[in-house]
Design an enzyme around this catalytic site. Structure first.
Site, PDB file in Angstrom:
ATOM      1  N   LYS A   1       8.213  14.235   4.160  1.00 25.12           N
ATOM      2  CA  LYS A   1       8.252  12.974   3.006  1.00 25.12           C
ATOM      3  C   LYS A   1       9.638  12.906   2.541  1.00 25.12           C
ATOM      4  O   LYS A   1      10.167  13.745   2.447  1.00 25.12           O
ATOM      5  CB  LYS A   1       7.358  13.559   1.848  1.00 25.12           C
ATOM      6  CG  LYS A   1       7.373  12.459   0.783  1.00 25.12           C
ATOM      7  CD  LYS A   1       6.529  12.631  -0.332  1.00 25.12           C
ATOM      8  CE  LYS A   1       6.645  11.665  -1.477  1.00 25.12           C
ATOM      9  NZ  LYS A   1       5.781  11.801  -2.675  1.00 25.12           N
TER      10      LYS A   1
ATOM     11  N   GLU B   1       6.338  -2.539  -2.611  1.00 28.27           N
ATOM     12  CA  GLU B   1       6.193  -1.348  -3.569  1.00 28.27           C
ATOM     13  C   GLU B   1       7.298  -1.472  -4.398  1.00 28.27           C
ATOM     14  O   GLU B   1       7.104  -1.342  -5.625  1.00 28.27           O
ATOM     15  CB  GLU B   1       5.719  -0.099  -2.750  1.00 28.27           C
ATOM     16  CG  GLU B   1       5.410   1.054  -3.656  1.00 28.27           C
ATOM     17  CD  GLU B   1       4.994   2.216  -3.223  1.00 28.27           C
ATOM     18  OE1 GLU B   1       4.286   2.216  -2.328  1.00 28.27           O
ATOM     19  OE2 GLU B   1       5.568   3.331  -4.002  1.00 28.27           O
TER      20      GLU B   1
ATOM     21  N   GLU C   1       0.901  11.731   0.307  1.00 33.38           N
ATOM     22  CA  GLU C   1       2.078  11.728  -0.349  1.00 33.38           C
ATOM     23  C   GLU C   1       2.051  12.419  -1.867  1.00 33.38           C
ATOM     24  O   GLU C   1       2.973  12.970  -2.128  1.00 33.38           O
ATOM     25  CB  GLU C   1       2.239  10.032  -0.891  1.00 33.38           C
ATOM     26  CG  GLU C   1       3.358   9.407   0.216  1.00 33.38           C
ATOM     27  CD  GLU C   1       3.451   7.945  -0.397  1.00 33.38           C
ATOM     28  OE1 GLU C   1       2.967   6.975   0.111  1.00 33.38           O
ATOM     29  OE2 GLU C   1       4.126   7.876  -1.544  1.00 33.38           O
TER      30      GLU C   1
ATOM     31  N   GLU D   1       6.158   8.905 -16.085  1.00 34.07           N
ATOM     32  CA  GLU D   1       6.078  10.397 -15.388  1.00 34.07           C
ATOM     33  C   GLU D   1       6.609  11.333 -16.157  1.00 34.07           C
ATOM     34  O   GLU D   1       7.761  11.598 -16.183  1.00 34.07           O
ATOM     35  CB  GLU D   1       6.628  10.328 -14.024  1.00 34.07           C
ATOM     36  CG  GLU D   1       6.337  11.371 -12.958  1.00 34.07           C
ATOM     37  CD  GLU D   1       6.511  11.275 -11.542  1.00 34.07           C
ATOM     38  OE1 GLU D   1       6.993  10.171 -10.914  1.00 34.07           O
ATOM     39  OE2 GLU D   1       6.343  12.381 -10.974  1.00 34.07           O
TER      40      GLU D   1
HETATM   41  C1  LIG Z   1      10.539   6.832  -7.008  1.00 36.18           C
HETATM   42  C2  LIG Z   1       9.978   5.894  -8.024  1.00 36.18           C
HETATM   43  O1  LIG Z   1       8.462   6.085  -8.344  1.00 36.18           O
HETATM   44  C3  LIG Z   1       7.849   7.303  -7.870  1.00 36.18           C
HETATM   45  C4  LIG Z   1       7.320   7.330  -6.627  1.00 36.18           C
HETATM   46  C5  LIG Z   1       6.047   6.822  -6.331  1.00 36.18           C
HETATM   47  C6  LIG Z   1       5.369   6.551  -5.123  1.00 36.18           C
HETATM   48  O2  LIG Z   1       6.127   6.753  -4.043  1.00 36.18           O
HETATM   49  O3  LIG Z   1       4.191   6.288  -4.688  1.00 36.18           O
HETATM   50  C7  LIG Z   1       5.359   6.906  -7.485  1.00 36.18           C
HETATM   51  C8  LIG Z   1       5.565   7.225  -8.710  1.00 36.18           C
HETATM   52  C9  LIG Z   1       7.034   7.719  -9.122  1.00 36.18           C
HETATM   53  O4  LIG Z   1       6.653   9.197  -9.049  1.00 36.18           O
HETATM   54  C10 LIG Z   1      10.199   4.790  -8.898  1.00 36.18           C
HETATM   55  O5  LIG Z   1       9.657   4.216  -9.477  1.00 36.18           O
HETATM   56  O6  LIG Z   1      11.457   4.439  -8.306  1.00 36.18           O
END
Ligand SMILES: C=C(O[C@@H]1C=C(C(=O)O)C=C[C@H]1O)C(=O)O
Length: 357
Positions: A108, A343, A206, A162
């Site tokens: 990942k 995303e 993930e 988070e």
């Molecule tokens: C890396 C980020 O978010 C992180 C990555 C995520 C994912 O890959 O789904 C979700 C929440 C966070 O841990 C960000 O918001 O920039």
């Protein structure tokens, strides 16, 4: 006295004002906590970069989310000045990383991109914080003056859901997030989106990487550690996420929140698995992330404290005329590059929506 630091959560907030001592070197901050001093601020993604930690002159913790009675300057209109890289390049980077993951380079890797905005008049960091905290039902928000890391005058402001780590007495908690879907205004769609996220094998995988890594990092510190079997759904105003609340009891209550943050950072929610291979790829593809994807928080002189993962944030230039927001997402072998671009676009909304007219 100037406002150097705020961490706002639903049930409490911590404020640091004035600078008694700055710690560009993390080792000095760790030693200060051992000496019973309060430390607040931001830790960069790459720990070989300078930190922006201080011992504030005034440090206080109050119930409820942060709010101010001060009249704040309104937020100016902003325009997108640059996308770093161009969105099409980000998609290509994700495609390349998917190939690397299929070839077994790593399992990942989290890739991020940035949007730079220009303002007509200075963006006040406290106004951004105020807008973010008031829009988030969880009351999440942070602000840190990045001056100790030079150049002086920059700020990082955001609303991260988070929790990297919290330590109170001998209790340690983490609440990692990974696995994301953009929300909808339509209730039926919302139900469909959240159910699809909970059932997504790709998002579960993930997420699992992050939880497994945190379990491994915390185990040596803990007498007991409770890690739920499967994640829950959590939401922010813009997004659905998979998240896992983790709680443990510390074998040695003298371990500080800052010690724990350093043992955990950077998690697989922002770096990847294995960490070293992921960090190498991130460095060669993106270059330096600065304070994005670092940790922001506080540890008091007793060792108690709380550190959030520095995401959903914007870094403001010293003159306030430029803001750089960064957002990323975890890539695994079966990620869809176009969906990954979408995303990140959804993640940018958290901070960029405060400038909407
Ligand atoms: C890396 C980020 O978010 C992180 C990555 C995520 C994912 O890959 O789904 C979700 C929440 C966070 O841990 C960000 O918001 O920039």
């Amino acid at each position: 006295m100037t406002l150097e630091f705020v961490l706002s959560r639903q049930d409490h907030h911590v404020v640091g004002r004035g600078v008694r001592h700055a710690f560009p070197d993390i080792a000095d901050a760790v030693a200060a906590v051992r000496d019973g001093r309060n430390v607040v601020g931001a830790i960069p993604f790459d720990m070989s970069d300078a930190t922006a930690l201080i011992e504030p002159e005034e440090f206080y913790r109050l119930d409820g989310p942060w709010a101010t009675v001060d009249a704040l300057p309104p937020l100016p209109t902003v325009t997108v000045a640059r996308q770093i890289p161009d969105p099409s390049v980000h998609v290509q980077r994700v495609r390349d990383v998917v190939e690397q993951l299929k070839a077994g380079v790593a399992e990942k890797i989290v890739l991020a991109r940035a949007i730079e905005v220009s303002a007509e008049s200075p963006i006040n960091p406290v106004s951004v914080l105020s807008a973010l905290v008031s829009r988030d039902p969880m009351g999440n928000g942070f602000l840190a003056d990045l001056s100790p890391a030079a150049p002086a005058g920059r700020h990082i402001v955001g609303s991260s859901p988070e929790l990297l780590v919290r330590k109170r007495g001998n209790i340690v908690s983490c609440h990692p997030f990974a696995g994301t879907a953009a929300r909808s205004t339509d209730p039926d769609e919302e139900a469909r989106i959240s159910a699809a996220l909970a059932a997504s094998a790709k998002d579960q995988a993930e997420h699992r990487f992050v939880v497994d890594e945190i379990r491994a990092a915390l185990t040596p510190f803990c007498e007991t550690l409770e890690v739920p079997e499967s994640p829950q759904l959590s939401s922010t105003p813009q997004l659905w996420h998979l998240s896992t609340p983790i709680v443990g009891t510390l074998a040695d209550p003298a371990t500080s929140a800052l010690d724990l943050a350093l043992a955990l950072h950077p998690t697989a929610a922002v770096a990847g698995v294995p960490r070293a291979a992921a960090m190498d790829t991130i460095d060669s593809v993106e270059g330096s992330r600065g304070f994005y994807a670092g940790a922001v928080g506080w540890t008091d002189g007793s060792g108690d404290g709380e550190w959030m993962v520095t995401i959903r944030c914007v870094e403001l230039s010293a003159d306030g005329l430029t803001g750089t927001a960064t957002a990323g997402g975890g890539i695994v072998a079966d990620s869809d590059p176009d969906a990954e671009l979408d995303e990140t676009t959804a993640k940018f909304r958290t901070v960029l929506s405060v400038f909407d007219r």
